[in-house]
Design a protein around this motif. Structure first.
Motif, PDB file in Angstrom:
ATOM      1  N   ASP A   1     -10.805   5.545 -12.636  1.00  0.00           N
ATOM      2  CA  ASP A   1      -9.465   5.927 -13.095  1.00  0.00           C
ATOM      3  C   ASP A   1      -9.471   6.360 -14.553  1.00  0.00           C
ATOM      4  OD1 ASP A   1      -8.361   5.460 -10.627  1.00  0.00           O
ATOM      5  OD2 ASP A   1      -7.426   3.548 -11.151  1.00  0.00           O
TER       6      ASP A   1
ATOM      7  N   ILE B   1      -4.854  -5.108 -18.873  1.00  0.00           N
ATOM      8  CA  ILE B   1      -5.066  -4.903 -17.442  1.00  0.00           C
ATOM      9  C   ILE B   1      -5.538  -6.222 -16.845  1.00  0.00           C
ATOM     10  CG2 ILE B   1      -6.372  -3.604 -15.730  1.00  0.00           C
ATOM     11  CD1 ILE B   1      -6.667  -1.417 -17.885  1.00  0.00           C
TER      12      ILE B   1
ATOM     13  N   GLY C   1      -7.457  -9.049 -15.312  1.00  0.00           N
ATOM     14  CA  GLY C   1      -8.862  -9.169 -14.960  1.00  0.00           C
ATOM     15  C   GLY C   1      -9.805  -8.401 -15.850  1.00  0.00           C
TER      16      GLY C   1
ATOM     17  N   ARG D   1     -12.960   0.916  -9.446  1.00  0.00           N
ATOM     18  CA  ARG D   1     -11.713   1.674  -9.389  1.00  0.00           C
ATOM     19  C   ARG D   1     -11.199   1.992 -10.792  1.00  0.00           C
ATOM     20  NH1 ARG D   1      -9.768  -1.072  -5.744  1.00  0.00           N
ATOM     21  NH2 ARG D   1      -8.689  -2.674  -6.960  1.00  0.00           N
ATOM     22  N   LEU D   2     -11.226   0.998 -11.686  1.00  0.00           N
ATOM     23  CA  LEU D   2     -10.760   1.226 -13.054  1.00  0.00           C
ATOM     24  C   LEU D   2     -11.700   2.177 -13.790  1.00  0.00           C
ATOM     25  CD1 LEU D   2      -8.787   0.651 -15.337  1.00  0.00           C
ATOM     26  CD2 LEU D   2     -10.138  -1.385 -15.915  1.00  0.00           C
TER      27      LEU D   2
ATOM     28  N   SER E   1       2.337   1.718  -3.408  1.00  0.00           N
ATOM     29  CA  SER E   1       1.328   2.213  -4.347  1.00  0.00           C
ATOM     30  C   SER E   1       1.144   3.718  -4.183  1.00  0.00           C
ATOM     31  CB  SER E   1       0.002   1.480  -4.117  1.00  0.00           C
ATOM     32  OG  SER E   1      -0.997   2.002  -4.951  1.00  0.00           O
TER      33      SER E   1
ATOM     34  N   GLU F   1       0.836  -1.199   0.000  1.00  0.00           N
ATOM     35  CA  GLU F   1       0.000   0.000   0.000  1.00  0.00           C
ATOM     36  C   GLU F   1       0.872   1.250   0.000  1.00  0.00           C
ATOM     37  OE1 GLU F   1      -3.359   2.195   2.799  1.00  0.00           O
ATOM     38  OE2 GLU F   1      -2.740   0.131   3.216  1.00  0.00           O
TER      39      GLU F   1
ATOM     40  N   PRO G   1     -15.215  -4.048  -6.667  1.00  0.00           N
ATOM     41  CA  PRO G   1     -14.372  -2.881  -6.351  1.00  0.00           C
ATOM     42  C   PRO G   1     -13.314  -2.590  -7.410  1.00  0.00           C
ATOM     43  CG  PRO G   1     -14.659  -4.266  -4.407  1.00  0.00           C
ATOM     44  CD  PRO G   1     -15.228  -5.026  -5.561  1.00  0.00           C
ATOM     45  N   ALA G   2     -12.713  -3.623  -7.990  1.00  0.00           N
ATOM     46  CA  ALA G   2     -11.663  -3.400  -8.991  1.00  0.00           C
ATOM     47  C   ALA G   2     -12.242  -2.722 -10.225  1.00  0.00           C
ATOM     48  CB  ALA G   2     -10.994  -4.716  -9.367  1.00  0.00           C
ATOM     49  N   ALA G   3     -13.443  -3.135 -10.634  1.00  0.00           N
ATOM     50  CA  ALA G   3     -14.085  -2.532 -11.803  1.00  0.00           C
ATOM     51  C   ALA G   3     -14.445  -1.076 -11.528  1.00  0.00           C
ATOM     52  CB  ALA G   3     -15.331  -3.320 -12.191  1.00  0.00           C
TER      53      ALA G   3
END
Length: 391
Positions: A210, A26, A28, A206-207, A7, A4, A202-204
């Motif tokens: 972004d 990317i 996933g 976040r992307l 990052s 973390e 959550p990953a989707a």
């Protein structure tokens, strides 16, 4: 904890992974970016991925909306959409594309009138004036403002509910596309936002955020957005900035515009373009100081790039016999800079667009004329009748 910390340090500019030297993806999120080459097979694959119909048998038009950048001028695009809803004249868009502030508007345009209240609040609620103020100035060389400022501005709207709604509409064959500029490869990247949303979680989210933040990160104003990718199993990092650096606006990926077979995929289509800036020149004395010169340079660059993009779009529509409707901000003596995020100025821009939509004086139809740029034809046809009252 160490990961973390690493990052955070990367995002602050202290460390950077190398850029990929070849194709990268990317983890996933396979197939969420459109890279269209000139080869016929690649063009066909891109058309298939966009669900462009071979023959549109439905009775309704197949509407495509392209929304440009323009920084604070995005209040105009917001007013256009909300005004069209109020006037009962808002098309149902099958494909929505966005660049820069147009990318931030695009999800609301894509999802339809039910999201108008949030769109209105995003551009007239005073949030930009609070977050993009002198208190938000950055202490590093990445940009005038801290990266967190733009993220905090959009986070309340780009939430799980929006992600789910975009995924649901994507599943019905609609497409939401956003452009960023990859500084390392010096190319435009087109993101299929519905494909990202369809992954979920959550990953989707976040992307999704972004990409939209990256598309609106004007170099010098906001730091670039870094996106971690993999190339041949090795972690790399791409640096993405405002999509308008390379692509001011787009109807679809540029290579597809030159595909001869595209016409058959676009039967019954109608193209709409919202330009979130003033296209007419506005001669005036530029103050002899660095901020004023930079703002004036940005404004001039923006206008010329949009004129070229509109000319290309006009010629494309003429070649494929597609109806084209364009709207842009009208020049006014008190017109503020596109870099002015004060609430009163953005509200005036929003209200002017809303009133034009309600009055039915929003759209112009430029014609492809080899003797003059297409935008000039649009402006001359617009002003031949004079500006509408209240617009």
């Amino acid at each position: 904890m160490a990961d973390e910390k690493h990052s955070r340090s990367r995002s602050n500019g202290f460390v950077r992974l190398p850029a990929p030297t070849g194709d990268a993806e990317i983890p996933g999120f396979h197939g969420v970016r459109l890279t269209v080459e000139e080869a016929e097979e690649s063009l066909k694959a891109a058309a298939d991925s966009l669900s462009l119909p071979k023959v549109l048998v439905a009775r309704e038009d197949f509407n495509i909306l392209a929304i440009s950048g323009g920084a604070a001028g995005g209040a105009f695009g917001a007013g256009v959409l909300v005004g069209l809803t109020a006037a009962g004249a808002r098309p149902d868009f099958a494909i929505v594309t966005g660049v820069s502030t147009g990318a931030l508007i695009a999800p609301f345009a894509f999802l339809g009138p039910a999201w108008d209240d949030q769109l209105c609040d995003a551009y007239t609620g005073g949030h930009a004036a609070k977050l993009l103020s002198i208190g938000g100035l950055s202490g590093n060389l990445g940009g005038v403002f801290k990266s967190e400022q733009l993220e905090r501005l959009v986070a309340p709207y780009l939430n799980e509910a929006m992600l789910e709604a975009v995924a649901a509409r994507h599943a019905k064959g609609r497409r939401l596309l956003v452009a960023t500029t990859d500084l390392d490869s010096q190319r435009t990247v087109i993101w299929n936002m519905g494909e990202i949303a369809a992954v979920g979680g959550p990953a989707a989210l976040r992307l999704f955020r972004d990409v939209l933040v990256a598309s609106a990160s004007l170099p010098g104003l906001f730091p670039p957005k870094r996106i971690v990718v993999e190339a041949d199993g090795v972690a790399c990092e791409e640096m993405h900035v405002d999509g308008g650096v390379a692509t001011p606006l787009f109807v679809m990926p540029e290579a597809m515009l030159r595909w001869k077979n595209l016409r058959h995929r676009l039967q019954r289509s109608r193209i709409y373009v919202i330009v979130n800036t003033v296209l007419e020149q506005a001669p005036r004395t530029t103050p002899n100081n660095v901020p004023a010169i930079l703002i004036r340079t940005f404004d001039t660059t923006l206008r010329f790039s949009y004129r070229q993009a509109i000319s290309m779009t006009t010629n494309f529509c003429a070649a494929h016999r597609l109806p084209l409707s364009i709207t842009s901000i009208w020049a006014e003596p008190a017109q503020g800079s596109m870099m002015s995020f004060d609430t009163a100025s953005m509200k005036r821009t929003f209200d002017a667009a809303f009133e034009r939509a309600m009055a039915g004086t929003l759209w112009t139809t430029p014609t492809a004329d080899p003797a003059r740029p297409a935008f000039l034809g649009a402006l001359m046809s617009r002003w031949s009748a004079g500006p509408p009252s209240g617009g």
